[in-house]
Design a protein around this motif. Structure first.
Motif, mmCIF file in Angstrom:
data_model
loop_
_atom_site.group_PDB
_atom_site.id
_atom_site.type_symbol
_atom_site.label_atom_id
_atom_site.label_comp_id
_atom_site.label_asym_id
_atom_site.label_seq_id
_atom_site.Cartn_x
_atom_site.Cartn_y
_atom_site.Cartn_z
ATOM 1 N N THR A 147 27.747 47.270 49.361
ATOM 2 C CA THR A 147 27.738 45.696 49.424
ATOM 3 C C THR A 147 28.044 45.044 48.065
ATOM 4 N N VAL A 148 27.015 45.336 46.935
ATOM 5 C CA VAL A 148 27.199 44.874 45.946
ATOM 6 C C VAL A 148 28.865 45.399 45.486
ATOM 7 N N ILE A 149 29.055 46.380 45.620
ATOM 8 C CA ILE A 149 30.902 46.637 44.806
ATOM 9 C C ILE A 149 31.674 45.611 45.350
ATOM 10 N N LYS A 150 31.898 45.685 46.995
ATOM 11 C CA LYS A 150 32.765 44.852 47.594
ATOM 12 C C LYS A 150 32.714 43.534 47.111
ATOM 13 N N SER A 151 31.106 43.375 46.607
ATOM 14 C CA SER A 151 31.468 41.876 46.203
ATOM 15 C C SER A 151 31.981 41.445 44.645
ATOM 16 N N GLU A 152 31.555 42.388 44.337
ATOM 17 C CA GLU A 152 31.816 42.244 42.405
ATOM 18 C C GLU A 152 32.952 42.239 42.655
ATOM 19 N N LEU A 153 34.327 43.144 43.629
ATOM 20 C CA LEU A 153 35.869 43.208 43.502
ATOM 21 C C LEU A 153 35.984 41.863 43.960
ATOM 22 N N LEU A 154 35.693 41.051 45.238
ATOM 23 C CA LEU A 154 36.081 40.096 45.553
ATOM 24 C C LEU A 154 35.848 38.894 44.689
ATOM 25 N N TRP A 155 34.942 38.882 43.993
ATOM 26 C CA TRP A 155 34.168 37.414 43.379
ATOM 27 C C TRP A 155 34.311 37.987 41.806
ATOM 28 N N VAL A 156 34.591 38.342 41.272
ATOM 29 C CA VAL A 156 34.928 38.982 39.462
ATOM 30 C C VAL A 156 36.400 39.649 39.241
ATOM 31 N N TRP A 157 36.362 40.443 39.877
ATOM 32 C CA TRP A 157 37.604 41.699 39.496
ATOM 33 C C TRP A 157 38.938 41.196 39.929
ATOM 34 N N LEU A 158 38.970 40.630 41.398
ATOM 35 C CA LEU A 158 40.231 40.138 41.310
ATOM 36 C C LEU A 158 40.620 38.915 41.014
ATOM 37 N N PRO A 159 39.777 37.607 40.617
ATOM 38 C CA PRO A 159 39.724 36.350 39.700
ATOM 39 C C PRO A 159 40.150 36.831 38.485
ATOM 40 N N CYS A 160 39.581 37.631 37.312
ATOM 41 C CA CYS A 160 39.914 38.277 36.738
ATOM 42 C C CYS A 160 41.726 38.908 36.553
ATOM 43 N N LEU A 161 41.920 40.025 37.426
ATOM 44 C CA LEU A 161 43.128 40.604 37.726
ATOM 45 C C LEU A 161 44.083 39.929 38.136
ATOM 46 N N SER A 162 43.473 38.740 38.461
ATOM 47 C CA SER A 162 45.473 37.864 38.638
ATOM 48 C C SER A 162 45.171 36.996 37.481
ATOM 49 N N THR A 163 43.938 36.295 36.554
ATOM 50 C CA THR A 163 44.835 35.808 35.259
ATOM 51 C C THR A 163 45.161 37.171 34.539
ATOM 52 N N MET A 164 45.126 37.872 34.361
ATOM 53 C CA MET A 164 45.294 38.798 33.307
ATOM 54 C C MET A 164 47.071 38.899 33.672
ATOM 55 N N VAL A 165 47.293 39.562 35.003
ATOM 56 C CA VAL A 165 48.504 39.898 35.670
ATOM 57 C C VAL A 165 49.555 38.031 35.468
ATOM 58 N N THR A 166 48.674 37.193 35.933
ATOM 59 C CA THR A 166 49.626 35.637 35.270
ATOM 60 C C THR A 166 49.706 35.925 34.154
ATOM 61 N N ALA A 167 48.815 36.405 32.875
ATOM 62 C CA ALA A 167 49.240 35.962 31.227
ATOM 63 C C ALA A 167 49.977 36.871 31.148
ATOM 64 N N TYR A 168 49.799 37.898 31.866
ATOM 65 C CA TYR A 168 50.898 38.577 31.000
ATOM 66 C C TYR A 168 52.462 38.646 31.244
ATOM 67 N N THR A 169 52.375 38.389 32.874
ATOM 68 C CA THR A 169 54.036 37.908 33.368
ATOM 69 C C THR A 169 53.981 36.045 32.057
ATOM 70 N N ILE A 170 53.439 35.382 32.147
ATOM 71 C CA ILE A 170 53.594 34.706 31.387
ATOM 72 C C ILE A 170 54.494 34.811 29.851
#
Length: 180
Positions: A147-170
């Protein structure tokens, strides 16, 4: 607390956003370690120090003062980290303080002593949506840990990965436009 696997997500994302010209690989690694360091306070349990004590879990090591002190210590290693002293101090301090800020978003525990030594009071943000990690390995390896891992993937890793991909693309788009 978020798991030891998730605390490094914030400095990793910040390092990717700022890019390798500003944040060397060594400094990035130092920041990722700095994001984990506050949880070294779990040693207090083995020493008989209670959770609620200012030296207990989420106590002094989860403060802004601690983060700044760790940043200043890291600044001494700035040449080895291949960065300017002020960049090293800032990056490591921000990485370290990201730890209690994430903890303040969790659904359990006593909060973080973010303002220690000026106040021993523990704090949470008004909204807590990251599931708190069990403190024992047995519970972490069970349904509660999943449950914790699912929560962290949703609330921390997903936003962080989205930010990293966006920055890398830009960054790649800008580099490509400069070559054109």
């Amino acid at each position: 607390m978020p798991t030891i696997l998730t605390h490094p997500a914030i400095p990793l994302a910040l390092g990717v956003v700022l890019g390798p010209n500003r944040i060397s690989r060594r400094l990035l690694l130092a920041g990722m370690v700095a994001a984990i360091v506050p949880d070294m306070d779990v040693i207090a349990f083995k020493l008989g120090i209670e959770y609620a004590n200012q030296l207990g879990h989420r106590g002094a090591s989860h403060s802004i003062v601690f983060a700044l002190a760790l940043g200043m210590l890291a600044a001494l290693a700035a040449p080895w980290l291949q960065a300017k002293r002020w960049v090293t101090m800032a990056f490591v301090s921000i990485a370290c303080v990201s730890h209690p800020l994430l903890d303040m978003l969790t659904t359990g525990g006593l909060g973080a002593a973010i303002w220690w030594p000026f106040s021993d009071q523990r704090h949470f943000f008004p909204v807590q949506f990251i599931r708190v990690s069990p403190l024992t390995m047995g519970r972490f390896l069970g349904p509660a840990g999943l449950t914790v891992i699912k929560s962290e993937l949703l609330w921390v890793w997903l936003p962080c990965l989205s930010t990293m991909v966006t920055a890398y693309t830009i960054r790649n788009d800008i580099a490509r436009d400069r070559l054109a």
